[in-house]
Design an enzyme around this catalytic site. Sequence first.
Site, PDB file in Angstrom:
ATOM      1  N   ARG A 123      42.887  35.128  22.240  1.00  0.00           N
ATOM      2  CA  ARG A 123      42.940  36.459  22.939  1.00  0.00           C
ATOM      3  C   ARG A 123      44.151  37.287  22.756  1.00  0.00           C
ATOM      4  NH1 ARG A 123      40.931  36.539  28.733  1.00  0.00           N
ATOM      5  NH2 ARG A 123      42.481  37.635  29.428  1.00  0.00           N
ATOM      6  N   ARG A 126      50.853  41.561  16.250  1.00  0.00           N
ATOM      7  CA  ARG A 126      50.791  42.883  15.390  1.00  0.00           C
ATOM      8  C   ARG A 126      52.093  42.975  14.760  1.00  0.00           C
ATOM      9  NH1 ARG A 126      50.638  45.394  20.980  1.00  0.00           N
ATOM     10  NH2 ARG A 126      48.214  45.383  21.493  1.00  0.00           N
ATOM     11  N   ARG A 176      40.607  26.182  37.345  1.00  0.00           N
ATOM     12  CA  ARG A 176      41.956  25.986  37.461  1.00  0.00           C
ATOM     13  C   ARG A 176      42.446  27.080  38.568  1.00  0.00           C
ATOM     14  NH1 ARG A 176      45.470  22.531  36.235  1.00  0.00           N
ATOM     15  NH2 ARG A 176      47.488  23.226  35.738  1.00  0.00           N
ATOM     16  N   ARG A 214      54.845  32.513  35.489  1.00  0.00           N
ATOM     17  CA  ARG A 214      55.423  34.113  35.549  1.00  0.00           C
ATOM     18  C   ARG A 214      56.107  34.298  36.933  1.00  0.00           C
ATOM     19  NH1 ARG A 214      49.679  36.561  33.320  1.00  0.00           N
ATOM     20  NH2 ARG A 214      48.429  36.091  35.134  1.00  0.00           N
ATOM     21  N   GLU A 249      54.184  32.542  40.185  1.00  0.00           N
ATOM     22  CA  GLU A 249      52.902  31.769  39.982  1.00  0.00           C
ATOM     23  C   GLU A 249      53.080  30.591  39.471  1.00  0.00           C
ATOM     24  OE1 GLU A 249      50.542  35.989  38.583  1.00  0.00           O
ATOM     25  OE2 GLU A 249      49.903  33.912  37.577  1.00  0.00           O
ATOM     26  N   TYR A 295      34.714  33.992  33.265  1.00  0.00           N
ATOM     27  CA  TYR A 295      35.945  34.695  33.170  1.00  0.00           C
ATOM     28  C   TYR A 295      35.668  36.224  32.944  1.00  0.00           C
ATOM     29  CZ  TYR A 295      40.809  36.274  33.278  1.00  0.00           C
ATOM     30  OH  TYR A 295      41.959  36.702  33.800  1.00  0.00           O
ATOM     31  N   ASP A 333      36.933  40.105  33.518  1.00  0.00           N
ATOM     32  CA  ASP A 333      37.814  40.976  33.668  1.00  0.00           C
ATOM     33  C   ASP A 333      37.021  42.118  34.407  1.00  0.00           C
ATOM     34  OD1 ASP A 333      40.220  40.331  32.740  1.00  0.00           O
ATOM     35  OD2 ASP A 333      39.904  41.004  30.628  1.00  0.00           O
TER      36      ASP A 333
HETATM   37  P1  FAD Z   1      35.795  37.965  43.722  1.00  0.00           P
HETATM   38  O1  FAD Z   1      36.799  38.940  43.660  1.00  0.00           O
HETATM   39  O2  FAD Z   1      36.487  36.423  43.881  1.00  0.00           O
HETATM   40  O3  FAD Z   1      34.887  38.188  45.109  1.00  0.00           O
HETATM   41  C1  FAD Z   1      34.040  37.246  45.673  1.00  0.00           C
HETATM   42  C2  FAD Z   1      34.322  37.258  46.961  1.00  0.00           C
HETATM   43  O4  FAD Z   1      33.240  36.381  47.582  1.00  0.00           O
HETATM   44  C3  FAD Z   1      35.460  36.765  47.472  1.00  0.00           C
HETATM   45  O5  FAD Z   1      36.122  37.892  48.233  1.00  0.00           O
HETATM   46  C4  FAD Z   1      35.012  35.525  48.383  1.00  0.00           C
HETATM   47  O6  FAD Z   1      35.882  35.623  49.591  1.00  0.00           O
HETATM   48  C5  FAD Z   1      33.515  35.918  48.932  1.00  0.00           C
HETATM   49  N1  FAD Z   1      32.921  34.726  49.085  1.00  0.00           N
HETATM   50  C6  FAD Z   1      32.835  33.512  48.241  1.00  0.00           C
HETATM   51  N2  FAD Z   1      31.840  32.695  48.941  1.00  0.00           N
HETATM   52  C7  FAD Z   1      31.564  33.282  50.154  1.00  0.00           C
HETATM   53  C8  FAD Z   1      30.792  32.945  51.154  1.00  0.00           C
HETATM   54  N3  FAD Z   1      30.354  31.563  51.241  1.00  0.00           N
HETATM   55  N4  FAD Z   1      30.501  33.692  52.195  1.00  0.00           N
HETATM   56  C9  FAD Z   1      31.103  35.008  52.166  1.00  0.00           C
HETATM   57  N5  FAD Z   1      31.845  35.467  51.120  1.00  0.00           N
HETATM   58  C10 FAD Z   1      32.140  34.584  50.197  1.00  0.00           C
HETATM   59  N6  FAD Z   1      40.912  41.287  35.733  1.00  0.00           N
HETATM   60  C11 FAD Z   1      41.255  42.562  35.144  1.00  0.00           C
HETATM   61  O7  FAD Z   1      40.608  43.249  34.704  1.00  0.00           O
HETATM   62  N7  FAD Z   1      42.671  42.490  34.822  1.00  0.00           N
HETATM   63  C12 FAD Z   1      43.650  41.669  35.230  1.00  0.00           C
HETATM   64  O8  FAD Z   1      45.139  42.007  35.010  1.00  0.00           O
HETATM   65  C13 FAD Z   1      43.384  40.568  35.779  1.00  0.00           C
HETATM   66  N8  FAD Z   1      44.294  39.625  36.281  1.00  0.00           N
HETATM   67  C14 FAD Z   1      43.454  38.645  36.946  1.00  0.00           C
HETATM   68  C15 FAD Z   1      44.474  37.590  37.335  1.00  0.00           C
HETATM   69  C16 FAD Z   1      44.309  36.445  38.067  1.00  0.00           C
HETATM   70  C17 FAD Z   1      45.220  35.367  38.359  1.00  0.00           C
HETATM   71  C18 FAD Z   1      42.822  36.021  38.162  1.00  0.00           C
HETATM   72  C19 FAD Z   1      42.401  35.107  38.864  1.00  0.00           C
HETATM   73  C20 FAD Z   1      41.936  37.234  37.914  1.00  0.00           C
HETATM   74  C21 FAD Z   1      42.481  38.271  37.188  1.00  0.00           C
HETATM   75  N9  FAD Z   1      41.351  39.283  36.832  1.00  0.00           N
HETATM   76  C22 FAD Z   1      41.743  40.279  36.269  1.00  0.00           C
HETATM   77  C23 FAD Z   1      39.918  38.996  37.019  1.00  0.00           C
HETATM   78  C24 FAD Z   1      39.413  39.780  38.493  1.00  0.00           C
HETATM   79  O9  FAD Z   1      40.023  39.199  39.359  1.00  0.00           O
HETATM   80  C25 FAD Z   1      37.829  39.638  38.455  1.00  0.00           C
HETATM   81  O10 FAD Z   1      37.210  40.264  37.365  1.00  0.00           O
HETATM   82  C26 FAD Z   1      37.370  40.444  39.821  1.00  0.00           C
HETATM   83  O11 FAD Z   1      38.165  40.265  40.907  1.00  0.00           O
HETATM   84  C27 FAD Z   1      36.222  39.400  39.948  1.00  0.00           C
HETATM   85  O12 FAD Z   1      35.391  40.020  41.229  1.00  0.00           O
HETATM   86  P2  FAD Z   1      34.205  39.176  41.817  1.00  0.00           P
HETATM   87  O13 FAD Z   1      33.528  40.429  42.907  1.00  0.00           O
HETATM   88  O14 FAD Z   1      33.276  38.732  40.633  1.00  0.00           O
HETATM   89  O15 FAD Z   1      34.945  38.115  42.462  1.00  0.00           O
HETATM   90  N1  UDP Z   2      49.761  32.634  26.373  1.00  0.00           N
HETATM   91  C1  UDP Z   2      51.107  31.842  25.687  1.00  0.00           C
HETATM   92  N2  UDP Z   2      52.402  32.496  26.149  1.00  0.00           N
HETATM   93  C2  UDP Z   2      52.488  33.429  26.820  1.00  0.00           C
HETATM   94  C3  UDP Z   2      51.450  34.333  27.250  1.00  0.00           C
HETATM   95  C4  UDP Z   2      49.987  33.661  27.038  1.00  0.00           C
HETATM   96  O1  UDP Z   2      51.079  30.843  25.190  1.00  0.00           O
HETATM   97  O2  UDP Z   2      53.653  33.893  27.010  1.00  0.00           O
HETATM   98  C5  UDP Z   2      48.515  31.808  25.794  1.00  0.00           C
HETATM   99  C6  UDP Z   2      48.251  30.834  27.011  1.00  0.00           C
HETATM  100  O3  UDP Z   2      47.671  29.897  26.560  1.00  0.00           O
HETATM  101  C7  UDP Z   2      47.182  31.757  27.850  1.00  0.00           C
HETATM  102  C8  UDP Z   2      46.431  32.444  26.694  1.00  0.00           C
HETATM  103  O4  UDP Z   2      47.375  32.665  25.918  1.00  0.00           O
HETATM  104  O5  UDP Z   2      46.266  30.823  28.519  1.00  0.00           O
HETATM  105  C9  UDP Z   2      45.871  33.808  27.206  1.00  0.00           C
HETATM  106  O6  UDP Z   2      46.950  34.470  27.700  1.00  0.00           O
HETATM  107  P1  UDP Z   2      46.576  35.712  28.682  1.00  0.00           P
HETATM  108  O7  UDP Z   2      47.818  36.442  29.271  1.00  0.00           O
HETATM  109  O8  UDP Z   2      45.338  36.551  28.174  1.00  0.00           O
HETATM  110  O9  UDP Z   2      45.775  35.224  29.869  1.00  0.00           O
HETATM  111  P2  UDP Z   2      45.774  35.451  31.505  1.00  0.00           P
HETATM  112  O10 UDP Z   2      46.477  34.722  32.436  1.00  0.00           O
HETATM  113  O11 UDP Z   2      45.911  36.789  31.610  1.00  0.00           O
HETATM  114  O12 UDP Z   2      44.157  34.866  31.688  1.00  0.00           O
END
Ligand code: FAD
Ligand code: UDP
Length: 366
Positions: free
Chosen positions: A171, A175, A248, A279, A300, A348, A350
């Site tokens: 991913r 560049r 995770r 981070r 985090e 996973y 976005d």
């Molecule tokens: P969720 O947001 O998890 O919603 C599911 C909901 O269901 C939750 O509120 C939960 O409480 C509820 N639920 C579960 N079980 C029950 C139950 N039994 N009864 C009632 N309610 C329930 N995406 C990006 O595009 N850009 C980013 O920079 C980005 N950064 C991220 C960073 C992190 C640390 C993580 C973990 C994800 C990131 N994502 C990012 C992904 C993004 O968070 C998800 O794509 C999005 O939130 C998924 O939406 P969802 O509705 O599928 O799930």
């Molecule tokens: N990664 C790394 N160093 C960094 C950032 C990312 O080695 O400074 C690696 C790491 O293995 C990570 C993967 O690249 O799981 C993908 O990174 P990204 O930032 O896309 O992951 P996100 O946490 O946003 O899912």
Amino acid sequence: MYDYLIVGAGLFGSVCAYELNKRGKKCLVIDKRNHIGGNIYTENIEGINVHKYGAHIFHTHDRDIWNYINQFSEFNNYINQPVARYKNEIYNLPFNMNTFTKLWDDVFTPSQALKRIEEEKSIYHIENPSNLEEQAINLVGKTIYEKLIKGYTQKQWGKPCKELPAFIIKRLPVRFTFDNNYFNDRYQGIPIGGYTKIIQKMLNGIEVKLNCDFFKYKEKLLKECKKIIYTGPIDQYYDYIYGNLEYRSVRFESEILDIPNYQGNAVVNYTDYEVPYTRIIEHKHFEFDSTSPKTIISKEYSSKWKLGDEPYYPLNDERNNSLYQKYKELALKEKNVIFGGRLGQYKYYDMDDVISSALSILKEID
Ligand code: FAD
Ligand code: UDP
């Protein structure tokens, strides 16, 4: 009687609710948490929109999805340009000319950088990389692997790079230009006023019940609703009959600091193994108009997940993928239940993927 019960007020559930409501369907949205928005929830503290479940940057290559989300909020022109800190050295990410020229005193041009990386790669080059370490060295050579990948990845996934699949690292862009933009997508930004406002707009006029766990009130809810859109964990829906899927997890430690600027950037990755967090996010830098004299940071810590913990990243290895397939087979037999989102589909996703997947499921319903 409701046409649809939507389990989960995250992005997937909220897009479905908004679209179904528009089509005249009566929906009930429930969430077990005490707020809407799922993982994209932002909370305004000290005038700063805090990303409670980790940094969320909206990015997409798809103009239709960009236009879709822009109906609900204006976006700022934030471009993600994370910085990596390795011991007392600072580098730009993703790996680009700014990184290379700082790493090597004798590298000034793209061809010099390319030559240097080629030299490093050729010493260890492995024809068919079978793990992340081999893949990373093949991609960027030993120095970048040691300083910017090895420690971070081991912390993130809780395993040495030799034991991780190669695809994780694919991913990350490499560049040979002076370009610190982390994403290759055409559209990118942060919603002005935070993500929660987007979800509020989507759910406007729709009945929402918070602190409501589907499994606690299942009997009653099933009597009140004709169909279900379920965005919780798919294995939980089936009472873990084949065993549980693994994730995770991440632990966030947030602090309000009495200074206006802590690290000068929204995201700083700590790439050496000795620093326990992966981070630090400084939330005010996602926006450009914060006048707060204070700042809020979140460290985090990537952590091992056990049943009952908050699931964050699906572990898409062989065991979990084949287990998911077994649950998916059950799901496909359901007539009145649709499984969606990152937990319902164990993927996973976005945010742009979530919107696009919700919209295509709604098309099928139509
Ligand atoms: P969720 O947001 O998890 O919603 C599911 C909901 O269901 C939750 O509120 C939960 O409480 C509820 N639920 C579960 N079980 C029950 C139950 N039994 N009864 C009632 N309610 C329930 N995406 C990006 O595009 N850009 C980013 O920079 C980005 N950064 C991220 C960073 C992190 C640390 C993580 C973990 C994800 C990131 N994502 C990012 C992904 C993004 O968070 C998800 O794509 C999005 O939130 C998924 O939406 P969802 O509705 O599928 O799930
Ligand atoms: N990664 C790394 N160093 C960094 C950032 C990312 O080695 O400074 C690696 C790491 O293995 C990570 C993967 O690249 O799981 C993908 O990174 P990204 O930032 O896309 O992951 P996100 O946490 O946003 O899912």
